[in-house]
Structure formats: C-alpha cells, structure tokens
Design an enzyme around this catalytic site. Structure first.
Site, PDB file in Angstrom:
ATOM      1  N   CYS A 183       0.803  -1.227   0.000  1.00 26.41           N
ATOM      2  CA  CYS A 183       0.000   0.000   0.000  1.00 26.41           C
ATOM      3  C   CYS A 183       0.832   1.270   0.000  1.00 26.41           C
ATOM      4  O   CYS A 183       0.514   2.238  -0.710  1.00 26.41           O
ATOM      5  CB  CYS A 183      -0.984  -0.014   1.159  1.00 26.41           C
ATOM      6  SG  CYS A 183      -0.239   0.061   2.810  1.00 26.41           S
ATOM      7  N   ASP A 241      -7.360   5.684  -3.546  1.00 31.65           N
ATOM      8  CA  ASP A 241      -6.505   4.579  -3.112  1.00 31.65           C
ATOM      9  C   ASP A 241      -6.089   3.733  -4.303  1.00 31.65           C
ATOM     10  O   ASP A 241      -6.895   2.980  -4.850  1.00 31.65           O
ATOM     11  CB  ASP A 241      -7.265   3.717  -2.097  1.00 31.65           C
ATOM     12  CG  ASP A 241      -6.370   2.686  -1.430  1.00 31.65           C
ATOM     13  OD1 ASP A 241      -5.201   2.580  -1.828  1.00 31.65           O
ATOM     14  OD2 ASP A 241      -6.843   1.994  -0.520  1.00 31.65           O
ATOM     15  N   HIS A 266      -2.881   1.220   6.843  1.00 31.08           N
ATOM     16  CA  HIS A 266      -3.094   1.274   5.396  1.00 31.08           C
ATOM     17  C   HIS A 266      -2.747   2.678   4.925  1.00 31.08           C
ATOM     18  O   HIS A 266      -2.946   3.655   5.650  1.00 31.08           O
ATOM     19  CB  HIS A 266      -4.532   0.916   5.038  1.00 31.08           C
ATOM     20  CG  HIS A 266      -4.756   0.823   3.563  1.00 31.08           C
ATOM     21  ND1 HIS A 266      -3.957   0.062   2.735  1.00 31.08           N
ATOM     22  CD2 HIS A 266      -5.663   1.409   2.747  1.00 31.08           C
ATOM     23  CE1 HIS A 266      -4.372   0.173   1.488  1.00 31.08           C
ATOM     24  NE2 HIS A 266      -5.410   0.995   1.470  1.00 31.08           N
TER      25      HIS A 266
END
Length: 597
Positions: A273, A352, A329
């Site tokens: 991530c 994202d 995250h």
C-alpha cells in the site's frame, strides 16, 4: 515585401517561463507551464522581414493536444491577437521589440484546458509555422483552476516538495519511512504522461480521454487504476506474500526508480500500500495536482462495503470472511473542487491506488471528499462506503533479541474465578495476514475477586526469526476461558531495527565527489549473508541508486561501507540509505545534505 512575418526561429523562453510558472525544477530542456497563467514566446524575424505593427499585424495561434485534436473536444484551439490576454480562455497579445527584429507573444491558456503535451503553430493567412511544443499542467497557483490552493506554504509542500515521510507500524508505535517522490527527476513527467496514454480509457477513445483530462477528478481516477497493474499494464504489481522473483516492497524508497523501470520494461514487481500511494503521489504532483500520502492505523478492509467488519469462523476457529482490520493502510489525498457534488465538498479527496476492491469494474478507489467520509455522506461518489469502512510489552524489542510479553488479567467479579489463560504469538503482515506461529504458553489459575494474575511468554529469536516477514510484526493474542465466559485481547508488536550511522567525508560540493561512510551493527545472533548498502538522493546520485555489496557480516559485528556520489545541483537534498541481507532487510536511514557551489 511579403505580407507575413518571416520567422527565423522561436525562443520558448524556457528559463523565464519556468520561473514564473514554478516549473524550473523540471529543467530547461523543454517548455513546461501551468494552465490559466500567461507565458511568453519570442519570435525572431529574418533580416528584411516585414515588421510587426501592433494593431495592424495579425496572425492566429493554434494549440493542439492528443492524437486526434478537435475543436469540439477543446483539444484544438485557434485564437488571434488581442490587446491583452484573458484569464478565462486561450488568448494572446504581442509587442514589438524596439529593434524591430523580435516579437514577444504572451499566451494565456484556459484554466479549464486539458493537460498534456501541446504543439504550438503560427498561422498567417494559411501559411503555418511550427513554433514548438510545450507541456501544460494543472495550476494550484491559479484561482480559476480546479486544483487552486490558497496557501503558498501548502502549495510548496503538496506540489513542489520532492521528499517526504510515510508512516507505518502501529498507532502505538509509529515508524517513519523516508521517501523520494522525485517528481522533477529527468524523464519522470514524460513517464507520467505515458501512464495517461496507456490507460484503457485512452485506448478505447483517445479523443474523449484527452478532452476529459481537463478534469482533475477524472485524472485522479485514471491514476488510481493505473498505479496498480490489475486490469491493465499499470505501474506496480502487488504482493503480500513471499517474494522470489522481484524486489520486496519494503526495499523501495524512491518513486522515480519504479516509474523508470515501468517505462522500460512494464509492470514493476512488487509493491504494497505505501508503495502504491507514494507512486500515486509522485505522478499527481508531477501533473500539478496537490497531493499528500496518508496513513490510517487499525484500518478496516470492508470487502462488501456494508460498513461492518464481519468476522466469520469455521467450527475449528479458522476465519473464512474476507473482511479484516489492517495494522495500517496508506493512500493519498488530492486537492480539488467538486462541482459534481457541490462546493461544500471541495478540498481534500481520498483515493486509493492499492488494488483492493473494484469500482466501476476496475481496481481503483476514489476520489471521495474527506468531508463526505467524516460526516457519513455515503452517497457521495466515488466509493465513499468502502473508504468510510476504513499487553504489557518489553521496553527494548530489537529484532534479534529475546524478550517477554505478559498478559495481566483482573478479576472484576464478586467471587473467585477459575480459568485457563493462553498466549499465542504469530508473525503477521501489515495487512493483518497471519503467518507462522512463533510462541505459545498457557496456564490454569485461580483468580480471587479484585486481584490480578499475570502470564508471561518469552519470545525467542530462534523461533520468531524465521517466521517474521520484512514488516517485522508479531501479533500477540491472550485468551482467558472459564466455564461461563470467553475473553480475548490482541496487540501487535513492531520490532525495533538497528540504526545506520551515516557520515559524510568532506563537504558536499556540486559536481565533486563526496563519500558517505555507513555503519550498522548486526543485532542477530547469526551471520548475515549477501549484505549490501544502497544510497539514493535527488540531485545526489544522478537519478538512480548506488549499491555496494559487502558480502558476509558476522553475528554482533558491524557492517561497513564507503560509497562515493557526485551532487549535481546546489541546494538542500536528502540522502536515503538502505541495508539489505538474507535475514535482515529494508533497514533504512537518511541524512540531510546541503550541496554548495
């Protein structure tokens, strides 16, 4: 004498325009400007050419972008001379040099123009002369642009800053990762434009896609999909398991390295991530969209967007639901207006690029207004439901050492309770995926009312060393069971890493060699093999990492290296250092470097 101006050459005045448009860091090889602001080109006339006379001489300028420029798509625009440029549309004005040999043409782009590579052509009654090319970017300095930021300090940080920190670990033990965004590194802007041209929307309908690049919402959504390689030939391949055929996600510290590798050979292996987010931030800033990297700790991964983290288990205690809570995250926020939602949702928008769940049929997420997330406005596109879903330890837990963790249980009942107390330790990835067991203990005990009982587990390197991943995380779970009740508590341990000592030998001077001396103590009770140090820095290492292999380092011995580099630009930069080996990897440190002329 000819009725047209005879052009000898066109000077795009790159240096002056770059300074005025905050694009000088891209270099002086090509003209790069931000939309909604005037820039100047200088026409040098041939000897004997007709002179330019304001109010009498006229010509038309044509700007075109994309493979199929069309007026209807605003990818081709023609405009003549005016007394002065306009702030709302493509326009131009011109002045004559006193010598009569030069004409200065001021060109203002529309603050709503599509971004990209443009050609500039001069048209004099059908006689066309190519004046060159320029790249047009979003403009956080222009109040009419959708990405306008009022605060100058924020513009410098979220558009111009090339270094940053990415936060990982646990909310109780936050670890900083230095990162080189490198949006101004040579070739990076071209690669960012290449990403737009490789996206499936461009391939399906180039005219529609290029026209839509006027809108930062559209561009951000394209980037969210293209930064990961799912569904397309995007930049980074995700991997949350053992890496055997590429670069471990924790090894990266520079977006520029990843982007150049993608441009040369396709999707880059591997990322997680924070890598996806960092690359997304670099591309957004390069294109002119203000962007920041955001870390959320104890981050919920809600697979069906029902805003509930569902833990479903088999009768044997094995989890079968896909929902999970990640230790952390990382994603990005981008700054823009939201005319599609209303002015109350202008500002930071979350997106994202990590491939988690599909949106509109592809792996991307956002942009969704932060205000919509905070206020629970879950009908606001894009992907708000998914984004919204989002023991006693030893003091020194250095990787390689043995240490204790303890569970303390207090009996708040009015009577004595007899129970079984267990502690489980298991390696875990940052995304909550559990690995091998690395410790267990249990005991049966009687706990009087109002009293405490403690159970300790000693975690030994000989057990956890082979189980942990490069994230260096251990999940400890304590469970107490009596005949009536069941209690559990969890804590994730973030193991400390050894420090890398960095010393520069001599003063950093532009275009002169300087040496970085690197030292790190091996904390493990075993040999480290395939050891290496890598250094990297914007304008310090010529845009690429420099690695020195040092072979084997003994147990509790120092790893040492001396690496030379040559700074290429005066000013402040940051030197990033990474240590790698077979058993201990992704150990990072950095120092600030001030390069003198």
């Amino acid at each position: 004498m000819s009725k047209v101006l005879e052009i000898d050459r066109c000077d795009l005045d790159i240096k002056s325009n770059g300074s005025n448009h905050h694009t000088e860091l891209y270099g002086e090889k090509r003209l790069i400007v931000r939309r909604g602001e005037p820039f100047t080109v200088i026409l040098h006339l041939k000897p004997g050419s007709r002179k330019f006379k304001p109010g009498e001489t006229s010509f038309t300028l044509i700007v075109e972008t994309g493979p199929l420029p069309r007026k209807e798509s605003d990818t081709q625009v023609s405009f003549g001379l005016r007394e002065s440029t306009l702030e709302t549309e493509w326009s131009a004005s011109a002045t004559n040099d006193p010598s009569g040999n030069k004409v200065s043409v001021s060109i203002s782009s529309s603050p709503n123009a599509p971004i990209g590579l443009y050609s500039l052509t001069l048209d004099q009654d059908g006689q066309k002369t190519s004046l060159g090319e320029f790249i047009l970017l979003f403009n956080a300095w222009c109040h009419r642009d959708a990405v306008y930021m009022r605060n100058e300090m924020k513009r410098k940080e979220y558009v111009l800053e090339q270094h940053g920190q990415i936060y990982r670990g646990m909310y109780t033990r936050i670890k900083e990762l230095e990162w080189n965004f490198g949006q101004f590194d040579p070739s990076i802007l071209d690669i960012c434009l290449m990403i737009l041209d490789k996206n499936p929307k461009f391939i399906a309908d180039a005219d529609k896609d290029c026209s839509a690049r006027r809108n930062p919402i559209y561009v951000t959504r394209v980037l969210s999909a293209m930064i990961n390689s799912n569904d397309d030939m995007g930049v980074v391949v995700g991997s949350w398991g053992k890496v055997t055929d590429g670069v471990r996600p924790g090894r990266w510290s520079s977006s520029a390295d990843i982007l150049r590798q993608w441009a040369e050979s396709g999707p880059v292996r591997y990322g997680q991530c924070w890598v996806f987010a960092a690359v997304g931030c670099t591309v957004s800033r390069a294109l002119g969209i203000p962007c920041r990297v955001v870390t959320n700790f104890e981050s919920a991964h809600d697979c069906n967007a029902n805003l509930v983290i569902e833990n479903v288990y088999t009768s044997k205690g094995e989890k079968i639901s896909r929902d999970s809570v990640w230790n952390f995250h990382v994603w990005v926020d981008s700054w823009m207006t939201r005319p599609d939602l209303g002015p109350e949702f202008d500002g930071w928008q979350a997106s994202d690029p990590t491939p988690q769940e599909k949106s509109d049929g592809v792996f991307c997420c956002g942009p969704v207004p932060l205000r919509a997330i905070k206020e629970g406005e879950l009908t606001k596109k894009y992907d708000a439901p998914f984004v919204f879903a989002e023991i006693k330890l030893a003091k020194n837990m250095l990787v390689g050492s043995d240490f204790e963790v303890s569970a303390i249980l207090t009996n708040n009942y009015m009577e004595t309770r007899n129970l079984s107390l267990m502690i489980f330790a298991r390696a875990v990835d940052y995304n909550g995926k559990r690995g091998d067991s690395c410790g267990f203990t249990s005991d049966k005990m009687e706990v009087p009312s109002g009293e405490e009982k403690r159970l300790s587990l000693r975690l030994k390197y000989e057990l956890y060393g082979s189980a942990i991943t490069s994230d260096k995380l251990i999940l400890v779970t304590a469970t107490a069971i009596d005949k009536e009740d069941y209690y559990t508590a969890k804590k994730t341990i973030v193991l400390d890493e050894p420090d890398i000592e960095i010393k520069l030998v001599g003063e950093a001077m532009v275009n002169k060699s300087v040496t970085a001396e690197l030292t790190m103590l091996n904390p493990l009770p075993e040999l480290l093999q395939d050891c290496s140090f890598t250094i990297e820095g914007i304008s310090l290492t010529e845009g690429k990492p420099i690695t020195q292999k040092i072979g084997t380092v003994g147990r509790k011995q120092e790893a040492k290296a001396s690496i030379e580099f040559i700074p290429t630009r005066v000013g402040s930069s940051k030197l990033l250092v990474n240590f790698d080996s077979d058993k201990l990897n992704n150990i990072k440190s950095s120092i600030n470097v001030v390069v003198k002329g």
